[in-house]
Design a protein around this motif. Structure first.
Motif, mmCIF file in Angstrom:
data_model
loop_
_atom_site.group_PDB
_atom_site.id
_atom_site.type_symbol
_atom_site.label_atom_id
_atom_site.label_comp_id
_atom_site.label_asym_id
_atom_site.label_seq_id
_atom_site.Cartn_x
_atom_site.Cartn_y
_atom_site.Cartn_z
ATOM 1 N N PHE A 204 0.850 -1.185 0.000
ATOM 2 C CA PHE A 204 0.000 0.000 0.000
ATOM 3 C C PHE A 204 0.890 1.240 0.000
ATOM 4 N N SER A 205 0.363 2.337 -0.514
ATOM 5 C CA SER A 205 1.161 3.556 -0.631
ATOM 6 C C SER A 205 1.116 4.351 0.668
ATOM 7 N N VAL A 206 2.167 5.090 0.920
ATOM 8 C CA VAL A 206 2.269 5.876 2.144
ATOM 9 C C VAL A 206 2.792 7.270 1.812
ATOM 10 N N GLU A 207 2.099 8.265 2.332
ATOM 11 C CA GLU A 207 2.515 9.659 2.187
ATOM 12 C C GLU A 207 2.663 10.243 3.589
ATOM 13 N N VAL A 208 3.791 10.911 3.842
ATOM 14 C CA VAL A 208 4.066 11.482 5.161
ATOM 15 C C VAL A 208 4.097 12.997 5.051
ATOM 16 N N PHE A 209 3.236 13.665 5.813
ATOM 17 C CA PHE A 209 3.218 15.129 5.869
ATOM 18 C C PHE A 209 4.098 15.577 7.028
ATOM 19 N N ASP A 210 5.192 16.283 6.723
ATOM 20 C CA ASP A 210 6.048 16.804 7.797
ATOM 21 C C ASP A 210 5.492 18.125 8.303
ATOM 22 N N GLU A 211 6.224 18.766 9.217
ATOM 23 C CA GLU A 211 5.707 19.982 9.843
ATOM 24 C C GLU A 211 5.483 21.110 8.836
ATOM 25 N N ASN A 212 6.287 21.143 7.769
ATOM 26 C CA ASN A 212 6.107 22.183 6.751
ATOM 27 C C ASN A 212 4.813 21.952 5.958
ATOM 28 N N LYS A 213 4.565 20.694 5.605
ATOM 29 C CA LYS A 213 3.334 20.365 4.887
ATOM 30 C C LYS A 213 2.120 20.601 5.779
ATOM 31 N N LEU A 214 2.221 20.260 7.060
ATOM 32 C CA LEU A 214 1.109 20.493 7.990
ATOM 33 C C LEU A 214 0.786 21.982 8.069
ATOM 34 N N ALA A 215 1.824 22.814 8.115
ATOM 35 C CA ALA A 215 1.607 24.262 8.168
ATOM 36 C C ALA A 215 0.971 24.762 6.867
ATOM 37 N N GLU A 216 1.420 24.217 5.765
ATOM 38 C CA GLU A 216 0.868 24.602 4.461
ATOM 39 C C GLU A 216 -0.622 24.255 4.370
ATOM 40 N N LEU A 217 -1.015 23.123 4.964
ATOM 41 C CA LEU A 217 -2.410 22.684 4.935
ATOM 42 C C LEU A 217 -3.263 23.336 6.019
#
Length: 486
Positions: A204-217
């Motif tokens: 299965f595929s996995v995508e990890v949102f780091d702190e920069n991506k979390l802030a962007e979202l």
């Protein structure tokens, strides 16, 4: 790695270290007793043996059978064994094998009320879960005694049940292994890495949102919970494409250590707060099993991962954070961090257009007061989904009890400065916690499972192993995905 096999032949003819023969209360295994020249029946008559529930009699075989040792295990009253009980039988057999230092064992069971494939599945799951132990970090780690088990005298059709039981048990034990790891060995980045490795191994595929991506979202809630830690938070999004047009979202709380933050917990027992990631662990374990079983359904697994630590950068009582869906939360207690972190994960799941959201978390001490360590608390906004979750748990041998949602409870988490506050107080604490998270599911059918009392227990997952993580909800989630795929 321990393995389980099916043999259509008699266990009496297998050269193993231990042969376990199941017998219902009030009965004696006639063929085995004949081989022992009446010694078993005599032991019962002398009250030296009793075949009540999980009571056993054991002896060296002295050539009566090919096995080195024999144990006769009481199964209780005939017809009384369901899913949970067969798992307990398997777990107890695994313990007997470990105690006997047996490398190989054979298991013979009488006819059951379940189909052979089902009994084989639950026995296998019990064997592998009940005898598993955490390797730990000792210089000379302990080794599991038994390596190979044979279910003897079974139809070949039971092989499919064994394979399913193995898959679910190994996923459950993987979740338990994650739970045992201390937070310096499993902080947010490392838990996210475990998900990436699992996805590569299981498909299965996995995508990890780091702190920069979390802030962007705009995920201020999850960022707020992790703001006090040197290890930034992560949102892990796992996708399994099994086919069809419907998608189930499984969401788990992954607080790799929970000090309570500024609202600091008492020190006694705080070491157990490494277990606060077991909701996320259950989702990851379930994703592995669902992929291995190739269930024909699409599943999205989300893990809200953070450490809740006190520091100069930590979020504070009185702070207001905004979740991904735009709703705001007044933080009145930083130790009620799970619902804050999950607000971003659940609202992101709803954003993905899923058909159902089922979330699990070690959320409230209140659920332990209500249900102890015997059952998981369920709070659901959708009756059909709640019914399916209860059916899945029953079919998996995991106890779940639904709690009510009344309109009056919503008033308890009213805030004057935000859309809601995160800690409304002791009244209906488990219910309001689930309701707060449900605010972020939108119109998607939502169910919350509070595993604070069942994720780690004094006696383990089958009431026969030492204290530690149980892997609870992995079997239920797998069964739920299976049911929704039909």
């Amino acid at each position: 790695m321990a393995t389980v096999h099916i043999s259509q032949g008699s266990g009496f003819d297998l050269s193993v270290d231990l042969l376990v023969v199941g017998v219902y209360q009030g009965e004696v295994p006639e063929e085995l007793d004949r081989r022992f020249k009446g010694a078993i029946r005599e032991a019962v008559q002398r009250d030296e043996a009793s075949f009540k529930w999980l009571n056993s009699w054991s002896s060296y075989s002295f050539g009566a059978v090919q096995a080195r040792r024999v144990a006769v295990l009481g199964l209780g009253e005939k017809g009384s064994l369901g899913v949970r009980e067969w798992k307990q039988v398997g777990g107890h057999i695994g313990q007997l094998a470990n105690e006997a230092k047996a490398k190989s064992l054979a298991v013979m069971m009488p006819e059951t009320s379940l189909a052979p494939e089902e009994t084989a599945e639950f026995l296998t799951e019990g064997l592998l879960v009940g005898s598993w132990h955490f390797a730990g970090y000792k210089a000379d780690p302990p080794q599991q005694s038994w390596q190979e088990a044979t279910l003897a005298g079974w139809l070949a059709s039971a092989e499919a049940g064994v394979r399913r039981g193995e898959i679910i048990a190994r996923a459950q034990n993987f979740t338990r292994d994650l739970g045992f790891r201390p937070s310096n060995k499993l902080y947010p980045e490392l838990l996210a890495q475990e998900a990436v490795k699992a996805g590569q191994s299981h498909g299965f595929s996995v995508e990890v949102f780091d702190e920069n991506k979390l802030a962007e979202l705009g995920m201020e809630a999850l960022l707020g919970v992790g703001a006090g830690s040197a290890h930034p938070p992560r949102l892990v999004v796992m996708r399994y494409q099994g086919g069809g047009s419907r998608t189930l979202a499984l969401v788990g709380k992954g607080i790799t250590f929970d000090t309570g933050g500024i609202s600091l917990k008492p020190p006694l027992g705080m070491e157990e707060m490494k277990y606060d990631m077991l909701g996320a662990g259950a989702v990851l374990g379930a994703m592995m099993a669902i992929a291995d079983l190739k269930l024909p359904i699409n599943v999205v697994g989300l893990m809200a991962v953070a450490q809740n630590m006190p520091s100069g950068t930590a979020y504070k009582p009185g702070d207001v954070v905004k979740a991904f869906n735009g709703k705001t939360i007044e933080v009145t207690n930083t130790d009620a961090e799970g619902r804050v972190a999950l607000s971003d994960a659940v609202s992101y799941a709803a954003h993905l257009g899923v058909d159902w959201i089922v979330e699990t978390s070690t959320l409230t001490g209140a659920v332990v007061v209500v249900l102890g360590h015997e059952a998981t608390g369920l709070v659901a906004t959708d009756d059909p989904l709640a019914s399916l979750v209860l059916q899945a748990s029953e079919a998996s041998g995991e106890r779940v009890w639904r709690l009510p949602i009344y309109p009056e409870y919503k008033k308890l988490y009213h805030s004057d400065v935000a859309d809601m506050k995160n800690s409304p107080g002791r009244d209906a604490g488990t219910i309001t916690a689930g309701m707060i998270i449900s605010e972020f599911a939108g119109n998607v059918p939502y169910a919350h499972l509070d595993i604070a009392g069942t994720a780690w227990t004094p006696k383990g997952p089958l009431n026969n192993v030492k204290n530690g993580p149980t892997g609870v909800m992995v079997p239920t989630f797998v069964k739920l995905a299976d049911m929704l795929s039909r």
